[in-house]
Design an enzyme around this catalytic site. Structure first.
Site, mmCIF file in Angstrom:
data_model
loop_
_atom_site.group_PDB
_atom_site.id
_atom_site.type_symbol
_atom_site.label_atom_id
_atom_site.label_comp_id
_atom_site.label_asym_id
_atom_site.label_seq_id
_atom_site.Cartn_x
_atom_site.Cartn_y
_atom_site.Cartn_z
ATOM 1 N N TYR A 101 8.637 -14.877 34.281
ATOM 2 C CA TYR A 101 9.679 -14.723 33.269
ATOM 3 C C TYR A 101 9.150 -15.289 31.961
ATOM 4 O O TYR A 101 8.453 -16.307 31.945
ATOM 5 C CB TYR A 101 10.942 -15.491 33.678
ATOM 6 C CG TYR A 101 11.996 -15.489 32.591
ATOM 7 C CD1 TYR A 101 12.890 -14.437 32.467
ATOM 8 C CD2 TYR A 101 12.072 -16.530 31.659
ATOM 9 C CE1 TYR A 101 13.845 -14.412 31.460
ATOM 10 C CE2 TYR A 101 13.019 -16.518 30.647
ATOM 11 C CZ TYR A 101 13.899 -15.464 30.552
ATOM 12 O OH TYR A 101 14.826 -15.436 29.545
ATOM 13 N N GLU B 135 12.774 -11.020 25.044
ATOM 14 C CA GLU B 135 12.691 -11.415 26.458
ATOM 15 C C GLU B 135 11.854 -10.415 27.248
ATOM 16 O O GLU B 135 12.073 -9.214 27.168
ATOM 17 C CB GLU B 135 14.090 -11.488 27.077
ATOM 18 C CG GLU B 135 14.059 -11.969 28.526
ATOM 19 C CD GLU B 135 15.432 -11.908 29.188
ATOM 20 O OE1 GLU B 135 15.940 -12.985 29.555
ATOM 21 O OE2 GLU B 135 16.002 -10.811 29.320
#
Ligand code: GDP
Ligand code: MN
Length: 414
Positions: A134, A222
């Site tokens: 992530y 992101e």
């Protein structure tokens, strides 16, 4: 402003951030053609068909018929928002998959049960994923820095990781003046347990990504998952971009990336009249001048046992036209059960606002209780105008009074 994954990837690619080859299409036949010409014909052995909506959770989301709500099946399995094709006739299966995604409804945890209609899909080459990480960069207002967050627990359950094992989210604060320093990039790479080629590849990746965040004037960028492939090379497999609206004037070309169909129709309508409107899911419409007062009013509504149906700042010049448009937009929301108008007459005179409200009500049908609190310049005159109008206003003298009248109108107790 939000954009689609494929648009974000095109911008990132141009700035040197590694992404996979892909093309967005609006029809199943184009999906088949692109899958064959761009991928199969070039020896690619896996194709990913990805629905493009402004919401995440597509990988776990499910496709449904928008009318019957029946699940959409492909090869005996329910179709999800992301489909990886590795066997059979790849181009034909990409065509079949796109055909069942486009114009159908994708329901994810982020769209809510009503889902979103898929209008475009991204056809992308597959890759050999060794590990899913992530990675995100966003503005941390508390420390006035940008913050990079990474985790070894990337993929589709990052929300759960953040909630249950927050220590697995590693943060590095970046001073916007000095930018990302080499030691910070290396510290992140160590924290992810990387070594050898993957260490080097990550450090290079995060520098490119940070530069992209700055150059694109993002408020959030992101990448989830950020993957390392079998050679240890890092690739952005997904990309979610939020532009900082205050800087969008520096990128007029980004405005072309806007997809109105993905935005709330009432917010789009309000934007045409320069009204600062944000739709919320409560039952009390509120019309306020000034953002600070609007925030305060939303608190008052909540305290009174109601829930704000919207944020609406009509701005300083609360004239008839603006008030009429504001009413019309607020009343188009079927959840609105009462309206609270809270205007402070600083520059604008309250008596003018009161007359504006009366004029607006002649052209817009308002069939719910309207509570009005006007204070400031000529507030007395304003109250007299409203009371004398014979219309069914609940005129409040103070904020407290306004809150109580909202409670009364809704028939709830705080
Ligand atoms: P999201 O669920 O909306 O965030 O959509 P993502 O783009 O993150 O895709 C969801 C999942 O699909 C990812 O976590 C991957 O596991 C998988 N996926 C996406 N693209 C590829 C790909 O190119 N190859 C493979 N094998 N899996 C992929
Ligand atoms: Mn994702």
């Amino acid at each position: 402003m939000n954009i689609h994954e494929y648009q974000a990837k095109e911008l990132l690619r141009a700035l040197g951030v590694p992404v996979l080859r892909g093309t967005a299409v609006f029809s199943a036949s184009d999906a088949g053609v692109v899958a064959f010409n761009n991928f199969v014909a070039q020896g690619v052995s896996a194709i990913v068909v990805k629905s493009q909506i402004h919401a995440g959770g597509r990988g776990k989301g499910t496709m449904h018929d928008p009318v019957t709500n029946e699940p959409i099946m492909v090869d005996g399995k329910q179709l999800r928002g992301v489909s990886v094709i590795t066997s059979g006739n790849l181009a034909d299966r990409a065509y079949q998959t796109a055909k069942r995604m486009i114009d159908n409804k994708l329901v994810t945890v982020q769209t809510g049960p009503e889902g979103k209609i898929v209008r475009r899909v991204l056809i992308e080459e597959g890759c050999n994923i060794a590990h899913e990480y992530y990675c995100s960069i966003l503005l941390d207002r508390q420390t006035s820095t940008n913050v990079i967050m990474v985790s070894t627990e990337g993929g589709m359950d990052i929300e759960q990781v953040a909630e249950e094992t927050p220590e697995k989210l590693i943060r590095e604060h970046i001073d916007p003046v000095t930018g990302l320093q080499g030691f910070q990039a290396r510290r992140l790479a160590f924290a992810l347990g990387l070594s050898g080629n993957s260490f080097k590849s990550f450090v290079k990746f995060i520098h490119k990504l940070y530069d992209a965040y700055v150059v694109m004037d993002c408020s959030m960028l992101e990448i989830n998952p950020l993957v390392a492939d079998d050679k240890g090379d890092f690739i952005a497999l997904d990309a979610k971009v939020n532009f900082d609206d205050n800087a969008i004037y520096r990128h007029p070309e980004y405005l072309e990336l806007r997809d109105i169909e993905e935005e709330d129709p009432l917010e789009v309508e309000a934007g045409k009249f320069n009204l600062n409107y944000i739709k919320l899911d409560g039952n009390v419409g509120c019309m306020v001048n000034g953002a600070g007062l609007a925030m305060g009013t939303m608190d008052i509504i909540q305290l009174a046992g109601g829930k704000p149906a919207n944020f609406l700042d009509v701005g300083g010049g609360a004239n008839v036209e603006r008030i009429a448009n504001a009413f019309r937009i607020m009343m188009s929301d079927p959840n609105v059960e009462a309206v609270l108008i809270n205007i402070f007459g600083g520059i604008v005179r309250c008596d003018r606002v009161a007359n504006g409200i009366l004029e607006a009500l002649k052209v817009v049908n308002v069939n719910v209780p309207v509570i009005v609190r006007l204070d400031g310049t000529n507030a007395e005159e304003a109250r007299t105008i409203l009371i004398k109008s014979g219309l069914n206003f609940l005129v409040a003298a103070t904020l407290q009074d306004a809150a109580e009248k909202v409670t009364e109108a809704l028939g709830v107790s705080a």
